[in-house]
Scaffold this active site. Structure first.
Site, short mmCIF file in Angstrom:
data_model
loop_
_atom_site.label_atom_id
_atom_site.label_comp_id
_atom_site.label_asym_id
_atom_site.label_seq_id
_atom_site.Cartn_x
_atom_site.Cartn_y
_atom_site.Cartn_z
N ALA A 75 0.83 -1.21 0.00
CA ALA A 75 0.00 0.00 0.00
C ALA A 75 0.86 1.26 0.00
O ALA A 75 0.44 2.30 -0.51
CB ALA A 75 -0.95 0.00 1.19
N ASN A 157 -5.71 3.00 10.67
CA ASN A 157 -4.89 1.91 11.18
C ASN A 157 -4.62 1.97 12.67
O ASN A 157 -4.21 0.99 13.27
CB ASN A 157 -3.56 1.85 10.42
CG ASN A 157 -2.88 3.19 10.34
OD1 ASN A 157 -3.48 4.18 9.93
ND2 ASN A 157 -1.62 3.25 10.72
N GLN A 185 -6.56 -0.93 5.37
CA GLN A 185 -7.12 -1.56 6.57
C GLN A 185 -8.59 -1.93 6.40
O GLN A 185 -9.22 -2.42 7.35
CB GLN A 185 -6.98 -0.61 7.77
CG GLN A 185 -5.56 -0.28 8.16
CD GLN A 185 -4.86 -1.43 8.90
OE1 GLN A 185 -5.48 -2.39 9.32
NE2 GLN A 185 -3.55 -1.30 9.06
N CYS A 334 4.67 1.18 11.41
CA CYS A 334 5.56 1.84 10.46
C CYS A 334 6.21 3.06 11.08
O CYS A 334 7.22 3.53 10.59
CB CYS A 334 4.78 2.27 9.23
SG CYS A 334 3.64 1.02 8.67
#
Ligand code: PMP
Length: 395
Positions: A75, A157, A185, A334
């Site tokens: 993504a 997320n 998501q 992330c």
């Protein structure tokens, strides 16, 4: 030595590959290994058919056609391709504004920074309320014919907010702007079977939907494809939009995962997720420590998401003390490593302290009732120990 089981409550970071998905991928590592771009022999044709079937499965998940699916590495790349690609071939320079929500994933926020720095676009953050919802009225008042594109994620997320993509995309189209949604998501959380009807571009990620890591997809509405500038140049594969040999087993795996997520059983699966998540939160409330659930009400968020503030504690201390028995995270995986409180929690109005006391627990296909009970015992025990050391330290 006894093996310690880790209870995995971090499905929004990544999901394990579903067993049936893995089975479907396996032959493509071995006997069916052909390059899907080899046009001169039957092995290549077989691979090319398998990729086309996977694209069709992914397209069906969002209500698109197979030729509107561009495979990417995930993504992150899909979000980059959507935004940089769109702006790369922009013809109408008067339309210079890009609207994004304040709680987008870093791969959208950082790409928007590039649009600003390199292409001189004006990036505007659309604020969200305490639930993380974009206010439609505030959004509509920011929209006019100077907006080139809007990027708003379907499901957050960190706090699981489900946006009203239908209304947001409708309003965007009314001013002639383009609408992109990061739906990485979304497949586990909601029915997205008509997402492509409202959006011009949609990003997906294999490893967030019990498919393999290293693969994602960008839906690009057919009429828009000639207006997208590729990020990766080379042999002209995928309509010239993303060159490079396609990773056949990964494409097959993502297609197989999409097929599962489109299935009739998803209604029940989501209900089971919601039930476990709610049970987990109820049990947390019975512990003798103050907690608050950050973000939307249970029925308005990802059924497998609970973002919990443990007032007065440090989320990092809790998670450290829980290793290796329980996996959860302090926000988006992330961004972990960057010691800043989550931009999502700050955007919904949490103080820095409360943001740093918050943990995201996320549940998936493989979460069982026993995992919930065991997780609660572990958390209770950990908070008890941490509370004692804090008191001991401050005494
Ligand atoms: N968007 C969202 C909403 C995500 O949660 C993630 C993964 N954390 C990404 C984009 C990036 O996905 P990928 O890992 O496939 O690059």
């Amino acid at each position: 030595m006894k093996k310690i089981k880790t209870i995995y409550l971090d499905h929004q970071a990544t999901t394990p590959v579903d067993e049936s998905v893995l089975q479907k991928m396996m032959p493509y590592f071995g006997e069916k290994f052909g390059n899907p771009h080899s046009v001169d022999h039957a092995i290549g044709w077989q691979s090319s058919r398998a990729v086309a079937d996977s694209a069709a499965q992914i397209a069906a998940l969002i209500g698109a056609d197979a030729d509107e699916i561009i495979f990417t590495s995930g993504a992150t790349e899909a979000n980059n391709l959507a935004l940089l690609g769109l702006l790369g071939r922009r013809s109408d320079r008067r339309r210079n504004r890009i609207l994004i929500s304040a709680i987008e994933h870093k791969s959208v926020l950082a790409t928007a920074d590039v649009l600003k720095d390199r292409l001189g676009c004006q990036i505007e953050n659309v604020p969200v309320d305490r639930q993380g919802r974009v206010s439609i009225s505030a959004f509509e008042s920011a929209l006019d014919d100077t907006v080139f594109a809007v990027s708003i994620m379907a499901v957050n997320n960190e706090i699981g907010t489900i946006q009203d993509i239908r209304s947001l995309s409708k309003a965007t189209r009314e001013v002639g702007a383009l609408f992109h949604s990061d739906a990485a998501q979304a497949p586990l959380a909601i029915d997205i079977s008509s997402l492509a009807q409202g959006a011009d571009l949609v990003s997906l990620s294999g490893h967030k939907m019990h498919g393999p890591p290293g693969i994602g997809a960008l839906y690009v509405r057919r009429a828009l494809q000639e207006w997208i500038e590729p990020l990766i140049h080379g042999g002209g594969q995928q309509n010239g939009l993303r060159s490079g040999t396609m990773p056949l087993p990964l494409c097959v795996g993502m297609g197989a995962a999409a097929e599962i997520l489109r299935g009739d059983r998803m209604h029940e699966v989501r209900a089971a997720l919601r039930h476990r998540r709610d049970r987990f939160v109820e049990q947390l409330h019975t512990l003798p420590w103050a907690i608050t659930v950050n973000g939307p009400a249970p029925e308005q968020r990802h059924p497998g998401n609970a973002n919990v503030c443990f007032h007065g504690f440090s989320a990092h201390d809790i998670l450290n003390a829980l290793q290796p028995t329980l996996a959860a995270s302090t926000g988006s995986a992330c961004t972990s490593g960057i010691p800043a409180p989550s931009h999502v929690l700050r955007a919904i109005g949490l103080s820095g302290d409360d943001a740093e006391a918050s943990i995201r627990f996320s549940f998936g296909f493989t979460t069982r009732d026993e995992d919930i009970d065991a997780a609660i015992d572990l958390i209770a025990d950990t908070l008890g120990r941490l509370a004692q050391t804090t008191v001991a330290r401050s005494a």
